[in-house]
Design a protein around this motif. Structure first.
Motif, PDB file in Angstrom:
ATOM      1  N   THR A   1      10.127   0.228  -3.304  1.00 45.53           N
ATOM      2  CA  THR A   1      10.941   0.840  -4.355  1.00 45.53           C
ATOM      3  C   THR A   1      11.139   2.325  -4.093  1.00 45.53           C
ATOM      4  O   THR A   1      11.547   3.060  -4.989  1.00 45.53           O
ATOM      5  CB  THR A   1      10.274   0.634  -5.729  1.00 45.53           C
ATOM      6  OG1 THR A   1       8.908   1.078  -5.665  1.00 45.53           O
ATOM      7  CG2 THR A   1      10.308  -0.828  -6.134  1.00 45.53           C
ATOM      8  N   ILE A   2      10.838   2.755  -2.879  1.00 42.27           N
ATOM      9  CA  ILE A   2      11.064   4.134  -2.456  1.00 42.27           C
ATOM     10  C   ILE A   2      11.985   4.090  -1.243  1.00 42.27           C
ATOM     11  O   ILE A   2      11.874   3.182  -0.419  1.00 42.27           O
ATOM     12  CB  ILE A   2       9.720   4.822  -2.102  1.00 42.27           C
ATOM     13  CG1 ILE A   2       9.943   6.305  -1.768  1.00 42.27           C
ATOM     14  CG2 ILE A   2       9.009   4.113  -0.970  1.00 42.27           C
ATOM     15  CD1 ILE A   2       8.647   7.093  -1.600  1.00 42.27           C
ATOM     16  N   PRO A   3      12.913   5.025  -1.120  1.00 42.07           N
ATOM     17  CA  PRO A   3      13.821   4.995   0.035  1.00 42.07           C
ATOM     18  C   PRO A   3      13.090   5.206   1.355  1.00 42.07           C
ATOM     19  O   PRO A   3      12.021   5.804   1.414  1.00 42.07           O
ATOM     20  CB  PRO A   3      14.798   6.145  -0.242  1.00 42.07           C
ATOM     21  CG  PRO A   3      14.685   6.412  -1.702  1.00 42.07           C
ATOM     22  CD  PRO A   3      13.285   6.075  -2.085  1.00 42.07           C
ATOM     23  N   SER A   4      13.693   4.739   2.425  1.00 40.06           N
ATOM     24  CA  SER A   4      13.145   4.897   3.777  1.00 40.06           C
ATOM     25  C   SER A   4      13.199   6.358   4.215  1.00 40.06           C
ATOM     26  O   SER A   4      14.010   7.145   3.731  1.00 40.06           O
ATOM     27  CB  SER A   4      13.938   4.022   4.754  1.00 40.06           C
ATOM     28  OG  SER A   4      13.781   4.452   6.081  1.00 40.06           O
TER      29      SER A   4
ATOM     30  N   ALA B   1       5.346   3.811   0.681  1.00 41.41           N
ATOM     31  CA  ALA B   1       5.400   3.748   2.150  1.00 41.41           C
ATOM     32  C   ALA B   1       6.847   3.933   2.598  1.00 41.41           C
ATOM     33  O   ALA B   1       7.699   3.117   2.283  1.00 41.41           O
ATOM     34  CB  ALA B   1       4.853   2.412   2.646  1.00 41.41           C
ATOM     35  N   THR B   2       7.112   4.996   3.331  1.00 41.07           N
ATOM     36  CA  THR B   2       8.502   5.365   3.627  1.00 41.07           C
ATOM     37  C   THR B   2       8.896   5.236   5.087  1.00 41.07           C
ATOM     38  O   THR B   2      10.046   5.495   5.418  1.00 41.07           O
ATOM     39  CB  THR B   2       8.743   6.828   3.207  1.00 41.07           C
ATOM     40  OG1 THR B   2       7.833   7.671   3.912  1.00 41.07           O
ATOM     41  CG2 THR B   2       8.560   7.004   1.713  1.00 41.07           C
TER      42      THR B   2
ATOM     43  N   ASP C   1       0.836  -1.185   0.000  1.00 45.94           N
ATOM     44  CA  ASP C   1       0.000   0.000   0.000  1.00 45.94           C
ATOM     45  C   ASP C   1       0.887   1.257   0.000  1.00 45.94           C
ATOM     46  O   ASP C   1       2.000   1.214   0.518  1.00 45.94           O
ATOM     47  CB  ASP C   1      -0.870  -0.045   1.251  1.00 45.94           C
ATOM     48  CG  ASP C   1      -1.945   1.016   1.303  1.00 45.94           C
ATOM     49  OD1 ASP C   1      -3.125   0.687   1.212  1.00 45.94           O
ATOM     50  OD2 ASP C   1      -1.579   2.174   1.518  1.00 45.94           O
ATOM     51  N   PRO C   2       0.398   2.390  -0.562  1.00 46.21           N
ATOM     52  CA  PRO C   2       1.240   3.591  -0.574  1.00 46.21           C
ATOM     53  C   PRO C   2       1.415   4.242   0.786  1.00 46.21           C
ATOM     54  O   PRO C   2       2.358   5.008   0.980  1.00 46.21           O
ATOM     55  CB  PRO C   2       0.501   4.526  -1.537  1.00 46.21           C
ATOM     56  CG  PRO C   2      -0.901   4.038  -1.543  1.00 46.21           C
ATOM     57  CD  PRO C   2      -0.843   2.570  -1.332  1.00 46.21           C
ATOM     58  N   GLY C   3       0.535   3.981   1.735  1.00 47.65           N
ATOM     59  CA  GLY C   3       0.623   4.606   3.057  1.00 47.65           C
ATOM     60  C   GLY C   3       1.414   3.759   4.028  1.00 47.65           C
ATOM     61  O   GLY C   3       1.365   2.531   3.994  1.00 47.65           O
TER      62      GLY C   3
ATOM     63  N   TYR D   1       7.088   8.896  13.009  1.00 44.40           N
ATOM     64  CA  TYR D   1       8.449   8.362  12.917  1.00 44.40           C
ATOM     65  C   TYR D   1       9.396   9.365  12.258  1.00 44.40           C
ATOM     66  O   TYR D   1      10.545   9.525  12.675  1.00 44.40           O
ATOM     67  CB  TYR D   1       8.450   7.044  12.134  1.00 44.40           C
ATOM     68  CG  TYR D   1       8.107   5.833  12.964  1.00 44.40           C
ATOM     69  CD1 TYR D   1       9.081   5.145  13.663  1.00 44.40           C
ATOM     70  CD2 TYR D   1       6.797   5.363  13.045  1.00 44.40           C
ATOM     71  CE1 TYR D   1       8.764   4.025  14.421  1.00 44.40           C
ATOM     72  CE2 TYR D   1       6.465   4.254  13.800  1.00 44.40           C
ATOM     73  CZ  TYR D   1       7.460   3.576  14.489  1.00 44.40           C
ATOM     74  OH  TYR D   1       7.146   2.478  15.243  1.00 44.40           O
ATOM     75  N   ALA D   2       8.918  10.049  11.205  1.00 45.54           N
ATOM     76  CA  ALA D   2       9.766  11.019  10.514  1.00 45.54           C
ATOM     77  C   ALA D   2      10.109  12.190  11.422  1.00 45.54           C
ATOM     78  O   ALA D   2      11.247  12.687  11.406  1.00 45.54           O
ATOM     79  CB  ALA D   2       9.062  11.518   9.250  1.00 45.54           C
TER      80      ALA D   2
END
Length: 861
Positions: free
Chosen positions: A195-198, A178-179, A153-155, A230-231
């Motif tokens: 496929t997206i960085p953390s 989802a990062t 999922d994107p979230g 978290y960010a």
């Protein structure tokens, strides 16, 4: 906690509706219910699942519990997210036409809309893994699973929930958006990839930009979900390391509460920080930005996280005066050949499993398939859709392929799953990676088998980007730096003005084209965002009490002193030259540090030696007396007390500051609780030896002793957890002790937390001392109480004298006093309790007998 309650509710609802359906006499399973979800479907030999945020909001009907609840529905169609869903369809179509990738296998897909709601996302995920067949007659469960992998999922929050459940079955999940750094935990999320960085990389990238422009005083806004929380924690830690400070920190409400939104706007207006960093998705941010426009809040430099840096909802002319000049971090942009033509060929479908296509068509052309018309985003439309409308004449985010970022990640995710499946099918029997050198069987594929190959994928996409995953399932960390600039029609256009590449070979992480930047300020220059300007020549810094280190006053130098630079200096010993101030902390190279480290290691070695002696003589009476298990536990806790000293020495860092007091507190409570229980055992044994107290030991057996130690230690763990989560210790520079030095130390964060930690240790020590003192006159065969009394007397004396010594000691000597108190009390306990026993074991073994121990009183008489 709220998230997991929601997950549990979703699990219950999911398995209530799509549970193991009833088994009929005919030997078939029947689906008991189906969620009402927006989706797209195409059959194939192997099915890939997909989860996308095609709508911004979910509306839940009112629950009366008198009739069957109406299913929730979604509102506010997102064209960009639908483009991402169609990119997955395009990638699958492209793979099916490629003779070199998955030959003789046709991929299908089943995509759902999660409507940016955890409950809907979980419904969709459960529907994917349970399949879509109404009846199922193959009860042997052979053949591939309903979906072999899921894109999405994107979230972050839905990904955490879904991966926690589907990860139990090792269903591969490849998210494109989802990062949250928490998803890199392979123990919790063993089959999650992205496929997206953390966010850990994203935060460092944003701090690089702040450092570049000298912005040390910034505001922070973040969404009330796992992504934002978290960010924000990671950001606060990173900005502190480069000397920056957070002026304010506010959570964006998930319910868009207007009162909270106005309060946040007031905080931004009142703050002197001109730079505002925002970690949030567009859905959380829209209400705030609407209020920014209403309040005419200008003069702020916005820094956008990747979740909203490319969001088209903010690119209208309405937001230009307020958001123009925004700097953002965005995932790598890519190009996908043939995608635009594919998007323009789309046609609506009458298949109910493809109802998402009809919804898209109605929103794109503002028409309705219902003859009576319908409301779209609150607007009533009466035009009837024919299905023959032309997409070529439209101009929306759906047809715009000039800045493919999230869609490009979707494309890579689909290809990653395809390459993993291709590698799985290329396996030769007898040389496979599974037990017995076997290969996976495509007709009876297990999800965990695909995870094995997915972890090892390594290929290059058509655009030239490399795709692979590290050991945590994370992608390579490369970001574009974006700048929001005015477009010719008055709207906002996003330009790429730089790159952040953590793997850059030249060591230059941030590359920025400053000439291409647009600044939305009067002089078209970057704003200054500092709490206090650097002190000019002739002045010195004086910290403002109660404010972060970025805030200080500039006071004139005294007579005979000069300051001719903006940095702080001090005179050399000869008073003829200015030199930078010395940074002081208790280091391992310092003679005092070396001495304390040696004492710590010596105490650890002595504890280890005594443990070896006790283990070798574990069956002798002197060791077995008074529960040998407690003796070993006490030795272990003393060993930890000695080792925790090492965390107090060296340059303070965030993790050492947090860990040093927590480990110290827990180790000493474990020690005190073991001594307290040993004292209680002495008293219980004495009472049970008398006729009136024969049942005393029945109520204080080995199990009760273990439980008491565990409960008493757990209370200290709770105190430490609350302290560290609310106001944890942090490293800080302090120049209040002496003007010639900067002392690097750990600020305790919360005086109340530190006081509770010490107070609890003091309480246990006092109770132990009191009980041991009352039991000191027991007969000689119970004389361990005397040793405990003496040891607790030493312990209490050390820590009572510690308080005034600690308060009056400056700088590194305060740390040395605390270390000395830890070592002195630990050595006192070690010697007073274990030295008499070791004396008998090693030098007088003839007294190490049950008869000698129990009969000593009679012999003395």
């Amino acid at each position: 906690i709220e998230m997991w309650i929601t997950v549990n509710i979703c699990l219950y609802l999911s398995f209530k509706c799509i549970s193991a359906a009833s088994i009929h006499r005919s030997g078939t399973c029947q689906l008991q219910g189906r969620f009402k979800l927006n989706g797209m479907y195409q059959d194939g030999d192997v099915i890939l699942g997909g989860l996308f945020e095609v709508h911004f909001f979910t509306v839940f009907p009112e629950l009366s519990f008198r009739t069957e609840p109406e299913p929730p529905y979604c509102e506010k169609f997102d064209m960009e997210s639908f483009q991402q869903a169609q990119t997955m369809v395009f990638a699958i179509d492209e793979i099916n036409k490629n003779p070199n990738l998955l030959p003789n296998v046709t991929l299908g897909y089943h995509l759902y809309d999660n409507c940016v709601m955890l409950g809907m996302a979980f419904r969709a995920a459960i529907s994917l893994v349970s399949g879509t067949e109404e009846r199922f007659s193959n009860l042997n469960c052979t053949g591939p699973p309903p979906v072999i992998g899921i894109v999405g999922d994107p979230g972050s929050t839905p990904s955490i929930a879904i991966s926690s459940v589907l990860g139990l079955f090792r269903v591969p999940i490849v998210s494109h958006y989802a990062t949250c750094s928490c998803l890199s935990d392979r123990k919790k999320y063993p089959s999650f990839f992205r496929t997206i960085p953390s966010d850990a990389f994203q935060v460092r990238a944003m701090v690089q930009i702040l450092r570049h422009f000298g912005w040390t005083w910034v505001g922070l806004l973040y969404s009330d979900d796992d992504y934002g929380i978290y960010a924000s924690v990671s950001f606060k830690q990173e900005i502190q390391l480069f000397g920056g400070c957070v002026a304010f920190s506010e959570i964006l409400p998930h319910d868009n509460n207007h009162k909270d939104i106005r309060r946040i706007i007031g905080v931004i207006q009142a703050s002197t920080a001109r730079v505002v960093v925002v970690f949030s998705t567009s859905s959380y941010l829209m209400a705030l930005m609407d209020e920014v426009v209403l309040q005419n809040l200008t003069g702020r430099q916005w820094i956008a996280s990747e979740a909203w840096a490319t969001s088209p909802v903010f690119h209208t002319s309405r937001f230009l005066p307020f958001l123009g000049g925004t700097l953002g971090i965005a995932i790598r942009r890519g190009e996908i050949q043939g995608l635009q033509e594919f998007l323009l060929r789309l046609c609506p479908s009458n298949d109910p499993r493809n109802n998402m296509l009809k919804i898209f068509w109605e929103n794109m052309f503002r028409c309705s398939y219902k003859t009576g018309g319908m409301a779209i985003d609150g607007e009533q439309v009466k035009k009837v859709c024919t299905g023959q409308e032309d997409l070529i004449i439209t101009n929306t985010p759906y047809t715009d392929v000039s800045g493919l970022r999230a869609a490009y990640n979707v494309y890579k995710a689909v290809y990653a799953l395809a390459h993993a499946l291709h590698d799985l099918m290329q396996c030769e029997e007898g040389s496979g990676p599974f037990s017995g050198n076997r290969c996976a069987d495509i007709t009876n594929l297990k999800p965990w088998q695909l995870v094995h190959y997915l972890q090892k994928v390594n290929f290059t996409i058509g655009f030239g980007d490399h795709v692979s995953f590290d050991k945590n399932g994370d992608a390579l960390a490369i970001y574009d730096v974006l700048n929001w600039q005015p477009n010719s029609d008055g709207s906002i256009r996003v330009y790429t003005v730089g790159v952040v590449n953590e793997g850059a070979g030249n060591g230059k992480v941030l590359s920025l084209n400053e000439d291409a930047l647009y600044w939305n300020f009067q002089f078209k220059k970057p704003p200054a965002s500092v709490c206090s300007e650097s002190c000019p020549p002739g002045t010195r810094q004086a910290m403002r009490k109660g404010l972060p280190v970025c805030c200080f006053d500039c006071l004139p130098c005294r007579d005979g002193e000069i300051s001719n630079t903006t940095d702080e200096f001090w005179s050399n010993p000869y008073k003829d030259q200015c030199v930078p101030k010395e940074v002081e902390f208790l280091s391992y190279e310092d003679p005092l540090g070396i001495s304390l480290t040696t004492a710590s290691l010596l105490g650890t070695c002595i504890c280890t030696l005594i443990m070896v002696i006790f283990a070798h003589h574990r069956n002798t009476p002197i060791v077995r007396a008074n529960n040998s298990e407690l003796s070993f536990l006490l030795l272990l806790s003393l060993k930890l007390c000695f080792l925790c000293v090492l965390l107090f020495i060296g340059r303070p860092q965030l993790w050492t500051c947090q860990l040093r007091h927590a480990l110290f507190g827990i180790s000493f409570v474990l020690c005190m609780s073991s001594i307290l229980v040993k004292t209680m055992v002495v008293i219980a044994v004495f009472k049970s030896s008398r006729p009136e107290g024969k049942g005393a030991m029945k109520w204080f057996g080995v199990a009760q002793q273990r439980c008491t130690v565990l409960v008493l230690t757990a209370l200290q763990v709770v105190i430490c957890a609350v302290w560290l989560s609310t106001a944890s210790p942090t490293p800080q520079k302090n120049n209040q002790y002496t003007r010639s030095k900067i002392v690097y130390e750990c600020a305790i964060g919360s005086v109340a937390g530190f006081s509770m930690l010490l107070g609890y240790i003091g309480l246990l020590a006092s109770v132990s001392f009191l009980l041991a003192f009352l039991a000191r006159n027991l007969p000689d065969n119970f004389n361990e109480a005397k040793f405990i009394t003496f040891s607790m007397l030493i312990f209490c004396a050390v820590w009572i004298s510690f308080v005034p010594a600690y308060v009056s000691s400056p700088g590194k000597y305060a740390v040395a006093v605390e270390i000395f108190a830890i070592l002195a009390s630990s050595f006192g306990l070690l010697v007073a309790i274990f030295a008499p026993k070791c004396y008998i074991i090693l030098l007088h073994p003839e007294r190490n007998t049950k008869k000698a121990i129990m009969g000593r009183e009679t012999q003395n008489k």
